[in-house]
Design a protein around this motif. Sequence first.
Motif, PDB file in Angstrom:
ATOM      1  N   VAL A 119      16.758 -12.048  10.345  1.00 12.46           N
ATOM      2  CA  VAL A 119      16.365 -12.243   8.947  1.00 12.46           C
ATOM      3  C   VAL A 119      17.528 -11.788   8.072  1.00 12.46           C
ATOM      4  CG1 VAL A 119      14.754 -11.515   7.134  1.00 12.46           C
ATOM      5  CG2 VAL A 119      13.913 -11.943   9.453  1.00 12.46           C
ATOM      6  N   VAL A 120      17.848 -12.620   7.076  1.00 12.50           N
ATOM      7  CA  VAL A 120      18.969 -12.332   6.183  1.00 12.50           C
ATOM      8  C   VAL A 120      18.463 -11.639   4.925  1.00 12.50           C
ATOM      9  CG1 VAL A 120      20.835 -13.387   4.838  1.00 12.50           C
ATOM     10  CG2 VAL A 120      20.255 -14.311   7.088  1.00 12.50           C
ATOM     11  N   LYS A 121      19.202 -10.607   4.484  1.00  7.49           N
ATOM     12  CA  LYS A 121      18.913  -9.906   3.226  1.00  7.49           C
ATOM     13  C   LYS A 121      19.470 -10.743   2.085  1.00  7.49           C
ATOM     14  CE  LYS A 121      19.562  -5.360   5.333  1.00  7.49           C
ATOM     15  NZ  LYS A 121      20.428  -4.178   5.364  1.00  7.49           N
ATOM     16  N   PRO A 122      18.857 -10.766   0.932  1.00  7.87           N
ATOM     17  CA  PRO A 122      17.575 -10.160   0.585  1.00  7.87           C
ATOM     18  C   PRO A 122      16.432 -10.875   1.315  1.00  7.87           C
ATOM     19  CG  PRO A 122      18.345 -11.479  -1.242  1.00  7.87           C
ATOM     20  CD  PRO A 122      19.422 -11.508  -0.191  1.00  7.87           C
ATOM     21  N   PHE A 123      15.328 -10.165   1.507  1.00  7.63           N
ATOM     22  CA  PHE A 123      14.234 -10.670   2.313  1.00  7.63           C
ATOM     23  C   PHE A 123      12.904 -10.338   1.661  1.00  7.63           C
ATOM     24  CE2 PHE A 123      14.956  -6.330   3.310  1.00  7.63           C
ATOM     25  CZ  PHE A 123      13.709  -5.786   3.593  1.00  7.63           C
ATOM     26  N   SER A 124      11.868 -11.004   2.091  1.00  2.00           N
ATOM     27  CA  SER A 124      10.512 -10.724   1.654  1.00  2.00           C
ATOM     28  C   SER A 124       9.900  -9.727   2.639  1.00  2.00           C
ATOM     29  CB  SER A 124       9.681 -12.009   1.639  1.00  2.00           C
ATOM     30  OG  SER A 124       8.309 -11.700   1.691  1.00  2.00           O
ATOM     31  N   PRO A 125       9.489  -8.543   2.182  1.00  2.00           N
ATOM     32  CA  PRO A 125       8.879  -7.576   3.102  1.00  2.00           C
ATOM     33  C   PRO A 125       7.616  -8.115   3.778  1.00  2.00           C
ATOM     34  CG  PRO A 125       9.414  -6.518   1.015  1.00  2.00           C
ATOM     35  CD  PRO A 125       9.640  -7.995   0.834  1.00  2.00           C
ATOM     36  N   ARG A 126       6.831  -8.907   3.050  1.00  2.00           N
ATOM     37  CA  ARG A 126       5.617  -9.481   3.661  1.00  2.00           C
ATOM     38  C   ARG A 126       5.976 -10.453   4.785  1.00  2.00           C
ATOM     39  NH1 ARG A 126       3.766  -9.843  -1.910  1.00  2.00           N
ATOM     40  NH2 ARG A 126       4.421 -11.999  -1.807  1.00  2.00           N
ATOM     41  N   GLU A 127       7.003 -11.266   4.565  1.00  2.05           N
ATOM     42  CA  GLU A 127       7.438 -12.191   5.612  1.00  2.05           C
ATOM     43  C   GLU A 127       7.979 -11.413   6.810  1.00  2.05           C
ATOM     44  OE1 GLU A 127      10.733 -15.640   6.601  1.00  2.05           O
ATOM     45  OE2 GLU A 127      10.451 -15.050   4.505  1.00  2.05           O
ATOM     46  N   LEU A 128       8.703 -10.350   6.551  1.00  2.00           N
ATOM     47  CA  LEU A 128       9.233  -9.526   7.637  1.00  2.00           C
ATOM     48  C   LEU A 128       8.093  -8.981   8.502  1.00  2.00           C
ATOM     49  CD1 LEU A 128      11.870  -8.158   8.789  1.00  2.00           C
ATOM     50  CD2 LEU A 128      11.165  -6.167   7.462  1.00  2.00           C
ATOM     51  N   VAL A 129       7.061  -8.450   7.875  1.00  3.23           N
ATOM     52  CA  VAL A 129       5.902  -7.927   8.607  1.00  3.23           C
ATOM     53  C   VAL A 129       5.219  -9.052   9.393  1.00  3.23           C
ATOM     54  CG1 VAL A 129       3.613  -6.882   8.370  1.00  3.23           C
ATOM     55  CG2 VAL A 129       5.538  -5.955   7.073  1.00  3.23           C
ATOM     56  N   ALA A 130       5.101 -10.226   8.791  1.00  5.10           N
ATOM     57  CA  ALA A 130       4.488 -11.373   9.478  1.00  5.10           C
ATOM     58  C   ALA A 130       5.302 -11.754  10.713  1.00  5.10           C
ATOM     59  CB  ALA A 130       4.353 -12.554   8.527  1.00  5.10           C
ATOM     60  N   ARG A 131       6.619 -11.711  10.615  1.00  4.10           N
ATOM     61  CA  ARG A 131       7.479 -12.032  11.765  1.00  4.10           C
ATOM     62  C   ARG A 131       7.315 -10.982  12.861  1.00  4.10           C
ATOM     63  NH1 ARG A 131      11.952 -15.638  11.049  1.00  4.10           N
ATOM     64  NH2 ARG A 131      11.901 -16.609   9.003  1.00  4.10           N
ATOM     65  N   VAL A 132       7.246  -9.718  12.471  1.00  5.81           N
ATOM     66  CA  VAL A 132       7.035  -8.644  13.450  1.00  5.81           C
ATOM     67  C   VAL A 132       5.727  -8.880  14.196  1.00  5.81           C
ATOM     68  CG1 VAL A 132       6.523  -6.165  13.707  1.00  5.81           C
ATOM     69  CG2 VAL A 132       8.424  -6.909  12.239  1.00  5.81           C
ATOM     70  N   LYS A 133       4.671  -9.154  13.460  1.00  4.58           N
ATOM     71  CA  LYS A 133       3.362  -9.387  14.091  1.00  4.58           C
ATOM     72  C   LYS A 133       3.385 -10.613  14.998  1.00  4.58           C
ATOM     73  CE  LYS A 133       0.240  -7.311  10.731  1.00  4.58           C
ATOM     74  NZ  LYS A 133      -0.821  -7.625   9.755  1.00  4.58           N
ATOM     75  N   ALA A 134       4.048 -11.678  14.574  1.00  4.27           N
ATOM     76  CA  ALA A 134       4.106 -12.907  15.377  1.00  4.27           C
ATOM     77  C   ALA A 134       4.844 -12.664  16.693  1.00  4.27           C
ATOM     78  CB  ALA A 134       4.775 -14.027  14.587  1.00  4.27           C
ATOM     79  N   ILE A 135       5.948 -11.971  16.625  1.00  3.69           N
ATOM     80  CA  ILE A 135       6.718 -11.690  17.846  1.00  3.69           C
ATOM     81  C   ILE A 135       5.919 -10.782  18.766  1.00  3.69           C
ATOM     82  CG2 ILE A 135       8.784 -10.544  18.762  1.00  3.69           C
ATOM     83  CD1 ILE A 135      10.219 -11.562  16.159  1.00  3.69           C
ATOM     84  N   ARG A 136       5.273  -9.782  18.217  1.00  4.39           N
ATOM     85  CA  ARG A 136       4.455  -8.872  19.038  1.00  4.39           C
ATOM     86  C   ARG A 136       3.293  -9.611  19.683  1.00  4.39           C
ATOM     87  NH1 ARG A 136       2.045  -4.295  17.465  1.00  4.39           N
ATOM     88  NH2 ARG A 136       2.368  -3.571  19.572  1.00  4.39           N
ATOM     89  N   ARG A 137       2.704 -10.554  18.955  1.00  9.61           N
ATOM     90  CA  ARG A 137       1.605 -11.351  19.498  1.00  9.61           C
ATOM     91  C   ARG A 137       2.083 -12.153  20.717  1.00  9.61           C
ATOM     92  NH1 ARG A 137      -0.041 -12.773  14.670  1.00  9.61           N
ATOM     93  NH2 ARG A 137       1.221 -14.654  14.600  1.00  9.61           N
ATOM     94  N   ARG A 138       3.250 -12.786  20.606  1.00  9.81           N
ATOM     95  CA  ARG A 138       3.802 -13.555  21.725  1.00  9.81           C
ATOM     96  C   ARG A 138       4.108 -12.649  22.912  1.00  9.81           C
ATOM     97  NH1 ARG A 138       6.687 -16.218  17.670  1.00  9.81           N
ATOM     98  NH2 ARG A 138       8.599 -15.138  18.213  1.00  9.81           N
ATOM     99  N   VAL A 139       4.654 -11.475  22.647  1.00  4.74           N
ATOM    100  CA  VAL A 139       4.973 -10.542  23.725  1.00  4.74           C
ATOM    101  C   VAL A 139       3.696 -10.100  24.433  1.00  4.74           C
ATOM    102  CG1 VAL A 139       5.839  -8.207  24.220  1.00  4.74           C
ATOM    103  CG2 VAL A 139       7.146  -9.746  22.744  1.00  4.74           C
TER     104      VAL A 139
END
Length: 168
Positions: free
Chosen positions: A105-125
């Motif tokens: 993810v490139v800065k500047p970034f959306s914190p909500r999108e960052l959290v959504a990406r974290v959750k999505a990756i964790r879900r796949r794992v």
Amino acid sequence: MDQRLATETILIVEDEPKTASLVALYLEREGFKTVHAADGQRALGLARQYTPCFVILDLMLPQLDGWEVCRELRRFSDVPILILSAREDEFDRVMGLSLGADDYVVKPFSPRELVARVKAIRRRVRLQLTRAPTVYTHGELVLEPEKRKVTRGGKAINLTPSEYVLLQ
């Protein structure tokens, strides 16, 4: 340490205090515990100490840069890594993913999108971890379709693609 917390700890590796605090705030709102390292050496120490469920990693760090932290993490862990960096060149994104990062993810970034990406990756794992590998056995013959591996009595059998399909 509470085992649930150990599995829900996210390591934030970021030398900019405001960015680290913002990321931590949004993750903690979602129930994650966070630990923070402002340099690469400390990040590796905390990764070994906490065994985090996820790492958010800046590239431009003091002492040991994010590239080297990513390489070293991959030597002893398969923890999901999201690179969060101001470096936006395609070369940097490809390099980060090639070193073993799961997202960039490139800065500047959306914190909500960052959290959504974290959750999505964790879900796949989690899905990958819960799927039991399929193994077929008949006497001493063992067929592992996910690895395209066949053994008999513990010794590998080399098959042509056609032979493998017929056996399967």
